[in-house]
Design a protein around this motif. Structure first.
Motif, short mmCIF file in Angstrom:
data_model
loop_
_atom_site.label_atom_id
_atom_site.label_comp_id
_atom_site.label_asym_id
_atom_site.label_seq_id
_atom_site.Cartn_x
_atom_site.Cartn_y
_atom_site.Cartn_z
N GLY A 1 10.49 -6.82 21.00
CA GLY A 1 9.42 -6.07 20.35
C GLY A 1 8.19 -6.91 20.07
O GLY A 1 7.11 -6.36 19.81
N ALA B 1 4.16 -5.75 20.14
CA ALA B 1 3.33 -5.94 18.96
C ALA B 1 2.11 -6.80 19.29
O ALA B 1 1.00 -6.51 18.85
CB ALA B 1 4.15 -6.58 17.84
N GLN C 1 -0.47 -4.77 21.03
CA GLN C 1 -1.20 -3.94 20.08
C GLN C 1 -2.25 -4.76 19.33
O GLN C 1 -3.35 -4.29 19.06
CB GLN C 1 -0.24 -3.26 19.12
N CYS D 1 2.45 -15.11 10.50
CA CYS D 1 3.69 -14.40 10.22
C CYS D 1 4.91 -15.31 10.45
O CYS D 1 5.83 -15.33 9.63
CB CYS D 1 3.81 -13.15 11.11
N GLU E 1 13.62 -9.21 12.12
CA GLU E 1 13.02 -7.95 11.69
C GLU E 1 11.89 -8.18 10.70
O GLU E 1 10.85 -7.52 10.76
CB GLU E 1 14.08 -7.01 11.10
N LEU F 1 8.88 -9.40 12.75
CA LEU F 1 8.21 -8.30 13.46
C LEU F 1 7.49 -7.37 12.51
O LEU F 1 6.41 -6.87 12.81
CB LEU F 1 9.22 -7.53 14.31
N ASP F 2 8.10 -7.12 11.34
CA ASP F 2 7.46 -6.25 10.35
C ASP F 2 6.13 -6.83 9.90
O ASP F 2 5.13 -6.10 9.80
CB ASP F 2 8.40 -6.04 9.16
N ARG G 1 3.64 -6.36 12.71
CA ARG G 1 3.23 -4.94 12.83
C ARG G 1 2.25 -4.55 11.72
O ARG G 1 1.35 -3.74 11.94
CB ARG G 1 4.46 -4.05 12.82
N ARG G 2 2.42 -5.09 10.53
CA ARG G 2 1.49 -4.79 9.44
C ARG G 2 0.09 -5.28 9.75
O ARG G 2 -0.89 -4.69 9.30
CB ARG G 2 1.97 -5.43 8.14
N ILE H 1 -1.31 -5.33 12.67
CA ILE H 1 -1.90 -4.55 13.76
C ILE H 1 -2.98 -3.61 13.21
O ILE H 1 -4.03 -3.46 13.82
CB ILE H 1 -0.82 -3.77 14.55
N THR H 2 -2.71 -3.03 12.07
CA THR H 2 -3.64 -2.05 11.51
C THR H 2 -4.74 -2.68 10.66
O THR H 2 -5.67 -2.00 10.26
CB THR H 2 -2.88 -1.02 10.67
#
Length: 142
Positions: free
Chosen positions: A87, A91, A94, A111, A129, A132-133, A136-137, A139-140
């Motif tokens: 993943g 990510a 993105q 991270c 996890e 990756l979390d 992913r946070r 990304i936005t």
């Protein structure tokens, strides 16, 4: 598992940099490392300083450890090349939608540093996890 000492890691970077400057033939890993070194001209003096292999780079003095930083770039490049943890490649893609590749790598690096620090502090295993979390946070975030 490959587990080099601090001195071996630093010698890898300084020797790869010296080979590059002398137009020597680089291994694939050295070539990847030199690509990151070229993106960090602020580290060139340390890479050319024989005393840097033994130097400390205290955070309290506002210093970034160039060898740690470059090592993290290499680790992330390897993670992306094999999509491990699964993943991370998606990510990263993105992140690239709103950042240049170097900025995206630095986002992931922050991270990675946070998850490694947390695992060391708590004496727990590295959390794929959680890593990756955190990515992913970002990304936005702009």
């Amino acid at each position: 598992m490959f587990n080099p000492s601090r001195e071996q890691v630093r010698l890898f970077f300084t020797q790869a940099w010296a080979k590059h400057r002398q137009s020597g033939v680089l291994t694939p890993l050295e070539s990847m490392a030199v690509d990151w070194m070229l993106r960090h001209p602020e580290y060139h003096a340390a890479l050319e300083d024989p005393d840097a292999v033994e130097a400390d780079f205290p955070v309290e003095a506002g210093q970034t450890n160039p060898f740690l930083h470059l090592s993290m770039h290499l680790a992330i490049s390897e993670q992306l090349s094999i999509d491990q943890p699964p993943g991370i490649k998606a990510a990263h893609e993105q992140l690239l939608a709103s950042r240049d590749p170097h900025a995206a790598a630095h986002e992931i690096m922050e991270c990675l540093g946070e998850v490694v620090w947390e695992a060391q502090r708590l004496g727990t295993p590295f959390s794929n996890e959680g890593y990756l979390d955190l990515i992913r946070r970002r990304i936005t975030r702009n």
